[in-house]
Design a protein around this motif. Structure first.
Motif, PDB file in Angstrom:
ATOM      1  N   ASP A   1       0.250   5.737   4.138  1.00 21.76           N
ATOM      2  CA  ASP A   1      -1.083   5.409   3.438  1.00 21.76           C
ATOM      3  C   ASP A   1      -1.676   4.559   4.398  1.00 21.76           C
TER       4      ASP A   1
ATOM      5  N   ASP B   1       4.041  -0.205   5.304  1.00 20.79           N
ATOM      6  CA  ASP B   1       3.045  -1.190   4.571  1.00 20.79           C
ATOM      7  C   ASP B   1       3.758  -2.743   4.577  1.00 20.79           C
TER       8      ASP B   1
ATOM      9  N   HIS C   1       0.641  -1.268  -0.024  1.00 12.78           N
ATOM     10  CA  HIS C   1      -0.108   0.133  -0.173  1.00 12.78           C
ATOM     11  C   HIS C   1       0.838   0.888   0.144  1.00 12.78           C
ATOM     12  N   ASP C   2       2.120   1.283   0.655  1.00 14.86           N
ATOM     13  CA  ASP C   2       3.416   2.537   0.712  1.00 14.86           C
ATOM     14  C   ASP C   2       2.866   3.276   2.312  1.00 14.86           C
ATOM     15  N   ASP C   3       4.285   3.152   2.483  1.00 12.43           N
ATOM     16  CA  ASP C   3       4.716   3.391   3.464  1.00 12.43           C
ATOM     17  C   ASP C   3       3.890   4.967   4.675  1.00 12.43           C
TER      18      ASP C   3
END
Length: 215
Positions: A75, A199, A71-73
């Motif tokens: 987020d 994530d 999901h990406d850090d």
């Protein structure tokens, strides 16, 4: 007028022309340097203190905050714990000026009448707000075009859109980010960190919104 006098006049004019040219070049250089300073100096300043961000949803509502691998850090995806998700009001986390209000990527075809329609790309309908001091928030996957426009000043708690599933979204939810300068950071709500920082694993918490209008 003698030939010598004509020569001196022409020489004087050439010298004066060169001086004017150099003065104009110097003036342009000074103006360019001042313009560059007006742009660069604010960028070099350190960020201001973190605003007292609130959850971007209705006062007193409890929502699930989550992330998942890939999901990406930092987020955060927000889902309501009760009631229908589609069309829920999305509120400004803090006062600021709208800097983006439109489409990020492509909208796709998911809506309440066709929830399994084709996905779009990116964030779909979205809003970005500048809160000053190099702080920004972003709100993605809105149901329809935002209710605000670029340049508009919003107060904390103002409605900026409705929750949807546009862009690259699998279900109706709000993708939310807080940014300091050019970097995403851990989201804080009502002065408390969310705990969503990486994530690398699934992480779920529940929070109750204190995004309440005065009175």
């Amino acid at each position: 007028m003698t030939t010598g006098q004509l020569t001196r006049i022409r020489t004087h004019r050439r010298v004066r022309g060169r001086r004017i040219t150099w003065l104009l070049v110097a003036l342009v250089a000074v103006v360019a340097a001042l313009a560059a300073a007006l742009v660069v100096v604010p960028l070099l300043r350190p960020p201001g203190p973190r605003p007292l961000f609130q959850l971007p949803v209705g006062c007193g509502e409890t929502w699930q905050l989550s992330t998942y691998p890939g999901h990406d850090d930092y987020d955060v995806d927000l889902f309501p714990t009760e009631g229908e998700a589609w069309g829920r009001p999305v509120l400004a986390s803090y006062a600021g000026t709208v800097t983006e209000a439109g489409v990020n990527g492509a909208v796709g075809g998911r809506n309440p009448e066709n929830p399994e329609g084709p996905r779009g790309r990116g964030g779909g309908y979205w809003v970005k707000i500048d809160h000053g001091g190099k702080w920004e928030t972003q709100y993605l996957h809105l149901l329809e075009p935002p209710l605000v426009r670029v340049g508009q000043r919003v107060a904390q708690g103002d409605q900026i859109g409705r929750l949807g599933s546009t862009g690259n979204s699998g279900a109706p939810h709000l993708h939310y980010e807080q940014r300091r300068g050019w970097d995403k950071v851990e989201t804080h709500f009502d002065g408390e960190p969310s705990g969503i920082t990486t994530d690398e694993r699934e992480h779920i918490v529940k929070r109750t919104s204190n995004n309440c209008q005065p009175g």
